[in-house]
Design an enzyme around this catalytic site. Structure first.
Site, short mmCIF file in Angstrom:
data_model
loop_
_atom_site.label_atom_id
_atom_site.label_comp_id
_atom_site.label_asym_id
_atom_site.label_seq_id
_atom_site.Cartn_x
_atom_site.Cartn_y
_atom_site.Cartn_z
N LYS A 82 0.82 -1.22 0.00
CA LYS A 82 0.00 0.00 0.00
C LYS A 82 0.84 1.26 0.00
O LYS A 82 0.49 2.26 -0.65
CB LYS A 82 -0.94 0.00 1.20
CG LYS A 82 -0.21 0.00 2.53
CD LYS A 82 -1.15 -0.09 3.70
CE LYS A 82 -0.36 -0.21 5.00
NZ LYS A 82 0.45 -1.44 5.07
N LYS A 182 -4.20 3.91 2.51
CA LYS A 182 -5.24 3.15 1.82
C LYS A 182 -6.33 4.07 1.29
O LYS A 182 -6.85 3.87 0.18
CB LYS A 182 -5.83 2.10 2.76
CG LYS A 182 -4.83 1.05 3.20
CD LYS A 182 -5.39 0.16 4.31
CE LYS A 182 -4.37 -0.87 4.77
NZ LYS A 182 -4.86 -1.65 5.93
#
Length: 410
Positions: A82, A182
């Site tokens: 991520k 995220k």
């Protein structure tokens, strides 16, 4: 990971040719064919029979170099990283397009929850207007335990570490960094916005106490580390902060180490994606799904193409209701001082809560005044006004410790 290879269908077989590791002496409990496990990354990159590379090393600089090398060598890329996609994703996507290759990264956001594919494929016909999400299972477990048992933050964290829900250094989980990375990825996909990590209004849960969760209960709310992206007339509002959410809201009922993403679209209304956000098996599920998608020649993930550019709203312009909890000495005029600072900063007060302290004994007349908690609920206001007020309330002699600030969901 490959307990049922016969069910993994992509129209052609998947063959593992290389498993590149840093430490060959580590026992991984796997029986691989001779020559598959080794520590020579270049050997895998230069192998003309390799068509897909999976990056699971973590970090950003080394992972970026590896993924770039794989793309230039004509390989597709699957990653669970991520931080890499948040910080360097646009560069990698541009390189992949130049090389005619694909990058897929479902495992990088919410683990086994198929939100990336959901946004870019299943909900592709929608104009997305908002996202609300719990994207960090560690923080959600801590808040759940504190609310359910009355445990303090340190006690809940120790339990989370013992049960494997928190790392030895949980700082990126509890300060909001993990969830913000995220959210940046999801917001790019949902809105086609050019945003960076710095555009997210960020706050963590490490300053909270069980007392805050009890006050929230009294207000009919649960506390969640909520990631929010909202399309507004002023632009895209982005925040990851501890937030009071009504207990009747489905997000408020998501407990333990679970993740949930609620997506609001013009056609679908509100769609929900929920499940385990981390762990070996959920991550493996997402990585293998991406491998199968690439092998089946499915198109790569694409961000939405907005009719007109949408830009992030400056962090100070984020508008919300706020929960403020102060620890102050119980002296005359304390309420008046706080109300004056907030009012003169343009912040309207909705309510003030203070629990009565036990009556002092007669022989305690000369004792120092007790320290009490005062909770202030505001009407909707800009975060910049609150920041300006904070510069003034920090000078109050009656204030003890750092005040707790949380958003209040609409």
């Amino acid at each position: 990971m490959l307990n049922h290879p016969d069910t993994l269908t992509a129209g052609r077989p998947l063959v593992l040719r290389h498993a590149v590791v840093r430490d060959l002496s580590k026992n991984r409990g796997l029986n691989l064919p001779d020559g598959v496990l080794h520590d020579d990354m270049r050997r895998a990159i230069d192998d003309p029979d390799v068509q897909i590379g999976v990056e699971l090393i973590g970090g950003v600089p080394a992972a970026f170099e590896l993924c770039s090398d794989l793309l230039r060598a004509g390989k597709h890329v699957v990653t669970a990283n991520k931080a890499l996609i948040c910080e360097r994703g646009p560069e990698l996507f541009a390189l992949a397009a130049e090389c005619g290759r694909t990058i897929r990264f479902e495992a990088g956001v919410a683990g086994g929850v198929p939100i990336v594919a959901g946004l870019t494929e299943s909900l592709a016909a929608n104009r997305i207007t908002g996202l609300r999400a719990i994207l960090n299972g560690t923080s959600n477990f801590l808040l759940s335990r504190m609310a359910d048992t009355g445990a303090g933050y340190a006690e809940a964290l120790a339990e989370a570490q013992e049960r494997g829900y928190a790392e030895a250094d949980p700082s990126m989980d509890v300060d909001g960094t993990d969830a913000a990375q995220k959210l940046v990825i999801l917001a790019r996909l949902a809105f086609g916005a050019e945003i960076a990590f710095q555009d997210v209004s960020l706050g963590g849960i490490d300053g909270l106490d069980a007392e805050d969760l009890q006050f929230a209960k009294e207000l009919g709310c649960a506390v969640k580390l909520l990631a929010v992206a909202n399309r507004t007339k002023r632009g895209l509002e982005l925040s990851v902060r501890p937030t009071l959410v009504r207990q009747t809201d489905a997000v408020g009922g998501i407990g333990g180490p679970m993740n949930v993403v609620a997506v609001r679209g013009d056609l679908v209304g509100e769609a929900w994606f929920a499940g385990p956000g981390a762990g070996r098996e959920p991550t493996a599920s997402a990585v293998l799904a991406d491998l199968l998608a690439v092998a089946a020649d499915r198109p790569p993930f694409h961000a939405a193409t907005p009719a007109e550019p949408i830009r992030p709203v400056p962090v100070d312009d984020l508008v919300s209701r706020f929960y403020l909890r102060f620890r102050v000495t119980d002296r005359p005029h304390v309420f008046a001082d706080l109300a004056d600072i907030l009012g003169s900063s343009g912040i309207s007060l909705a309510s003030i809560i203070q629990h009565a302290e036990p009556l002092a004994e007669e022989n305690e007349d000369d004792a120092d005044p007790p320290v009490v908690s005062v909770v202030v609920m505001t009407h909707r206001t800009a975060a910049g006004r609150l920041r300006a007020a904070a510069e003034r309330w920090e000078k109050l002699e009656s204030l003890r410790g750092e005040p707790v600030v949380m958003l209040v969901a609409d």
